[in-house]
Design a protein around this motif. Structure first.
Motif, PDB file in Angstrom:
ATOM      1  N   PHE A  87      43.366  45.198  47.688  1.00  0.00           N
ATOM      2  CA  PHE A  87      43.460  43.746  47.607  1.00  0.00           C
ATOM      3  C   PHE A  87      43.908  43.117  48.937  1.00  0.00           C
ATOM      4  O   PHE A  87      44.273  41.962  48.986  1.00  0.00           O
ATOM      5  N   ASP A  88      43.862  43.931  50.001  1.00  0.00           N
ATOM      6  CA  ASP A  88      44.196  43.410  51.322  1.00  0.00           C
ATOM      7  C   ASP A  88      42.888  42.957  51.984  1.00  0.00           C
ATOM      8  O   ASP A  88      42.016  43.763  52.286  1.00  0.00           O
ATOM      9  N   ARG A  89      42.769  41.658  52.211  1.00  0.00           N
ATOM     10  CA  ARG A  89      41.501  41.102  52.689  1.00  0.00           C
ATOM     11  C   ARG A  89      41.067  41.638  54.046  1.00  0.00           C
ATOM     12  O   ARG A  89      39.923  41.448  54.455  1.00  0.00           O
ATOM     13  N   GLU A  90      41.988  42.250  54.800  1.00  0.00           N
ATOM     14  CA  GLU A  90      41.589  42.736  56.123  1.00  0.00           C
ATOM     15  C   GLU A  90      41.442  44.248  56.166  1.00  0.00           C
ATOM     16  O   GLU A  90      41.137  44.813  57.203  1.00  0.00           O
ATOM     17  N   SER A  91      41.656  44.920  55.045  1.00  0.00           N
ATOM     18  CA  SER A  91      41.597  46.384  55.053  1.00  0.00           C
ATOM     19  C   SER A  91      40.145  46.844  55.124  1.00  0.00           C
ATOM     20  O   SER A  91      39.230  46.080  54.822  1.00  0.00           O
ATOM     21  N   PRO A  92      39.934  48.131  55.495  1.00  0.00           N
ATOM     22  CA  PRO A  92      38.552  48.618  55.577  1.00  0.00           C
ATOM     23  C   PRO A  92      37.837  48.603  54.227  1.00  0.00           C
ATOM     24  O   PRO A  92      36.627  48.610  54.172  1.00  0.00           O
ATOM     25  N   LEU A  93      38.600  48.600  53.111  1.00  0.00           N
ATOM     26  CA  LEU A  93      37.970  48.571  51.788  1.00  0.00           C
ATOM     27  C   LEU A  93      38.649  47.489  50.961  1.00  0.00           C
ATOM     28  O   LEU A  93      39.867  47.512  50.781  1.00  0.00           O
ATOM     29  N   TYR A  94      37.872  46.522  50.491  1.00  0.00           N
ATOM     30  CA  TYR A  94      38.461  45.397  49.765  1.00  0.00           C
ATOM     31  C   TYR A  94      37.655  45.120  48.501  1.00  0.00           C
ATOM     32  O   TYR A  94      36.424  45.110  48.535  1.00  0.00           O
ATOM     33  N   VAL A  95      38.356  44.931  47.392  1.00  0.00           N
ATOM     34  CA  VAL A  95      37.674  44.541  46.164  1.00  0.00           C
ATOM     35  C   VAL A  95      38.080  43.113  45.843  1.00  0.00           C
ATOM     36  O   VAL A  95      39.270  42.835  45.663  1.00  0.00           O
ATOM     37  N   LYS A  96      37.109  42.234  45.802  1.00  0.00           N
ATOM     38  CA  LYS A  96      37.422  40.833  45.454  1.00  0.00           C
ATOM     39  C   LYS A  96      37.661  40.778  43.950  1.00  0.00           C
ATOM     40  O   LYS A  96      36.760  41.102  43.171  1.00  0.00           O
ATOM     41  N   PRO A  97      38.882  40.416  43.537  1.00  0.00           N
ATOM     42  CA  PRO A  97      39.142  40.388  42.099  1.00  0.00           C
ATOM     43  C   PRO A  97      38.215  39.372  41.418  1.00  0.00           C
ATOM     44  O   PRO A  97      38.088  38.247  41.892  1.00  0.00           O
ATOM     45  N   ARG A  98      37.524  39.803  40.385  1.00  0.00           N
ATOM     46  CA  ARG A  98      36.650  38.885  39.640  1.00  0.00           C
ATOM     47  C   ARG A  98      36.424  39.457  38.255  1.00  0.00           C
ATOM     48  O   ARG A  98      36.437  40.686  38.077  1.00  0.00           O
ATOM     49  N   PRO A  99      36.239  38.595  37.277  1.00  0.00           N
ATOM     50  CA  PRO A  99      36.029  39.086  35.923  1.00  0.00           C
ATOM     51  C   PRO A  99      34.593  39.589  35.779  1.00  0.00           C
ATOM     52  O   PRO A  99      33.666  38.809  35.652  1.00  0.00           O
ATOM     53  N   SER A 100      34.397  40.896  35.870  1.00  0.00           N
ATOM     54  CA  SER A 100      33.047  41.452  35.759  1.00  0.00           C
ATOM     55  C   SER A 100      33.145  42.793  35.039  1.00  0.00           C
ATOM     56  O   SER A 100      33.794  43.723  35.523  1.00  0.00           O
ATOM     57  N   LEU A 101      32.476  42.863  33.892  1.00  0.00           N
ATOM     58  CA  LEU A 101      32.475  44.104  33.132  1.00  0.00           C
ATOM     59  C   LEU A 101      31.810  45.207  33.947  1.00  0.00           C
ATOM     60  O   LEU A 101      32.268  46.353  34.000  1.00  0.00           O
ATOM     61  N   GLU A 102      30.715  44.833  34.641  1.00  0.00           N
ATOM     62  CA  GLU A 102      29.983  45.813  35.458  1.00  0.00           C
ATOM     63  C   GLU A 102      30.901  46.418  36.522  1.00  0.00           C
ATOM     64  O   GLU A 102      30.921  47.620  36.743  1.00  0.00           O
ATOM     65  N   LEU A 103      31.686  45.530  37.183  1.00  0.00           N
ATOM     66  CA  LEU A 103      32.591  46.010  38.240  1.00  0.00           C
ATOM     67  C   LEU A 103      33.672  46.911  37.638  1.00  0.00           C
ATOM     68  O   LEU A 103      33.993  47.967  38.192  1.00  0.00           O
ATOM     69  N   ALA A 104      34.217  46.519  36.487  1.00  0.00           N
ATOM     70  CA  ALA A 104      35.270  47.322  35.862  1.00  0.00           C
ATOM     71  C   ALA A 104      34.729  48.712  35.503  1.00  0.00           C
ATOM     72  O   ALA A 104      35.372  49.736  35.780  1.00  0.00           O
ATOM     73  N   ARG A 105      33.518  48.749  34.947  1.00  0.00           N
ATOM     74  CA  ARG A 105      32.919  50.050  34.596  1.00  0.00           C
ATOM     75  C   ARG A 105      32.675  50.879  35.854  1.00  0.00           C
ATOM     76  O   ARG A 105      32.867  52.087  35.879  1.00  0.00           O
ATOM     77  N   TRP A 106      32.224  50.206  36.882  1.00  0.00           N
ATOM     78  CA  TRP A 106      31.924  50.877  38.155  1.00  0.00           C
ATOM     79  C   TRP A 106      33.208  51.501  38.731  1.00  0.00           C
ATOM     80  O   TRP A 106      33.224  52.653  39.156  1.00  0.00           O
ATOM     81  N   LEU A 107      34.305  50.719  38.722  1.00  0.00           N
ATOM     82  CA  LEU A 107      35.567  51.220  39.294  1.00  0.00           C
ATOM     83  C   LEU A 107      36.083  52.408  38.485  1.00  0.00           C
ATOM     84  O   LEU A 107      36.590  53.385  39.057  1.00  0.00           O
ATOM     85  N   LEU A 108      35.907  52.339  37.177  1.00  0.00           N
ATOM     86  CA  LEU A 108      36.337  53.472  36.331  1.00  0.00           C
ATOM     87  C   LEU A 108      35.536  54.724  36.668  1.00  0.00           C
ATOM     88  O   LEU A 108      36.091  55.823  36.821  1.00  0.00           O
ATOM     89  N   ALA A 109      34.224  54.561  36.768  1.00  0.00           N
ATOM     90  CA  ALA A 109      33.360  55.702  37.100  1.00  0.00           C
ATOM     91  C   ALA A 109      33.706  56.240  38.497  1.00  0.00           C
ATOM     92  O   ALA A 109      33.676  57.456  38.737  1.00  0.00           O
TER      93      ALA A 109
END
Ligand SMILES: Cc1cc2nc3c(=O)[nH]c(=O)nc-3n(C[C@H](O)[C@H](O)[C@H](O)COP(=O)(O)OP(=O)(O)OC[C@H]3O[C@@H](n4cnc5c(N)ncnc54)[C@H](O)[C@@H]3O)c2cc1C
Length: 436
Positions: A87-109
């Protein structure tokens, strides 16, 4: 350790696809390579691209062909690392928090794929794809007859801290287990390769087997060659709808025309899930945005590309240009440019490579282009190459994440072999669209 690449030649079974109509959707490296290898086998191919050729991720990326860097994103320890970064906007990897079932499933996988055993398997499979592709580059490039910036000079990983160096050396040990090569570099040796690097870095690794290419030049030259072989290249032709009138045939309705085909290849990069959904197939591919800044190459910069280890920024000399590329942002199909992420890349360049920064600051380098692109990223970091059981007459070719340039040519060859029904250069089972 090589597992199965049979070194099948580029033209095996040539003309075996005569009379078959194939539509390829997507004019990036994967779609263009597929069209090229299909045409070599005699298929009648239409390549449909919504923008200009190479309008997506294949344009402004780092251009590395890097079988030595097959460590997948989902790996042990990723949870600890990502919690610091996510959740650090300047880090090499950032996930923009958003309500998305697809994203939640993706992160779990993604988390499920982060075990030692899965990471090793992914490493082996991606390395094999990239090695096979690398062999194809060496054959393809001379056939193109134009300069595409292909150089086989290896890559350097430069580490500022001992901790990053230790991680790099641990990854080198894994690479060696799989038959790869790399050599530890001390701070002085780093400077021999790249005099612009800061003195006093902790050290690094040289990977001699890797290469790089000017990605857009390569894709456009390959598309020109495909057109010479008979591929009908239709740019500014956006696919709106795909209908399945029966059997395995598809009807593709686009902004500029309708196309009926025996075989449909979906190579739409980060846009592929939307196209697949029309066919009733769920593809867990997330757009993973990255940025690059291309400048006129200043004097005194060495020719070997460098990965700035902690910052995850790649620096690629491309003839008269120099490109800085990096960051990974899961923010959906969003092509906005977040200036703070571009600034983070430039700050990393200043920290690691002070020798190329003018006295007045990095902004004084002649800026050619600021770019962003969407990598098509699967949660297990393996591409999707193959047919879904329920979809005869359709081949999916996407999800190459950070390695689409490395793996584009072999993917094209595998797609053509699959459609031709002949022997496959590699076992496609691990890349099946049905694995999710
Ligand atoms: C910053 C950055 C650095 C990278 N560095 C490297 C690297 O060094 N080495 C490496 O191997 N990889 C690298 N990559 C990853 C690589 O760029 C991608 O994996 C690769 O380009 C994906 O290719 P593609 O053909 O699947 O997708 P794309 O190149 O995105 O092509 C898909 C195409 O489909 C078209 N399309 C989509 N929908 C439709 C439609 N409905 N109708 C018609 N056309 C459509 C799009 O316009 C697009 O042109 C990097 C990526 C980024 C962002």
């Amino acid at each position: 350790m090589r597992t199965g690449y049979a070194g099948v030649g580029m033209s095996d079974g040539q003309n075996s696809l005569g009379e078959r109509d194939v539509v390829v959707v997507g004019g990036g490296v994967v779609g263009v390579a597929s069209a090229y290898f299909l045409a070599r086998r005699g298929a009648r191919v239409s390549l449909l691209e919504q923008g200009e050729l190479c309008a997506g991720a294949s344009y402004g990326n780092a251009g590395w062909i890097f079988p030595s860097h097959s460590t997948p994103l989902p790996a042990p320890g990723v949870l600890r690392q990502s919690l610091r970064w996510l959740f650090d906007r300047e880090s090499p990897l950032y996930v923009k928090p958003r309500p998305s079932l697809e994203l939640a499933r993706w992160l779990l996988a993604f988390l499920r794929a982060s075990t030692e055993a899965r990471a090793r398997r992914t490493f082996a499979l991606n390395r094999e794809l990239s090695l096979a592709s690398h062999e194809l580059y060496a054959k393809l490039v001379p056939e193109l007859g134009v300069e595409v910036g292909y150089r086989q000079l290896g890559l350097i990983l430069a580490c500022r801290t001992r901790r990053a160096l230790e991680t790099a050396l641990a990854e080198l040990a894994v690479l060696r287990e799989f038959g790869g090569e790399g050599r530890r570099l001390g701070p002085e040796e780093l400077l021999d390769f790249q005099p612009a690097l800061a003195p006093g870095l902790a050290g690094g690794v040289y990977f001699p087997a890797d290469a790089h290419v000017s990605p857009a030049e390569f894709v456009c030259a390959l598309a020109a060659e495909a057109a010479r072989l008979g591929v009908e290249v239709r740019t500014q032709t956006e696919v709106l709808r795909i209908e399945r009138p029966g059997g395995s045939r598809s009807r593709v309705i686009a902004t500029r025309g309708e196309f009926a085909c025996d075989e449909l290849v979906l190579a739409g990069g980060a846009w592929s899930p939307g196209l697949a959904r029309q066919l009733g197939l769920r593809l867990p591919v997330q757009p993973a945005k990255g940025y690059s800044v291309t400048v006129r190459r200043p004097d005194g910069v060495g020719d070997v590309p460098v990965m700035l280890s902690e910052a995850k920024v790649g620096v690629t000399p491309l003839g008269p240009l120099l490109r800085f590329a990096g960051t990974l942002e899961l923010a959906g199909l969003d092509l906005s440019i977040q200036q703070r992420r571009v600034d983070a890349i430039l700050r990393a360049v200043c920290n690691y490579l002070p020798g190329l920064v003018p006295e007045g600051g990095i902004e004084e380098l002649e800026r050619v282009e600021t770019w962003r692109g969407l990598r098509p990223l699967t949660p297990d970091d393996l591409p999707v190459i193959g047919r879904a059981r329920a979809l005869p007459g359709v081949v999916i070719a996407t999800g190459h994440g950070m390695s689409g340039i490395s793996q584009g040519p072999i993917t094209g060859l595998l797609v053509a072999q699959l459609i031709a029904g002949g022997p496959s250069a590699l076992d496609l089972a691990p890349f099946s669209p049905d694995r999710f």
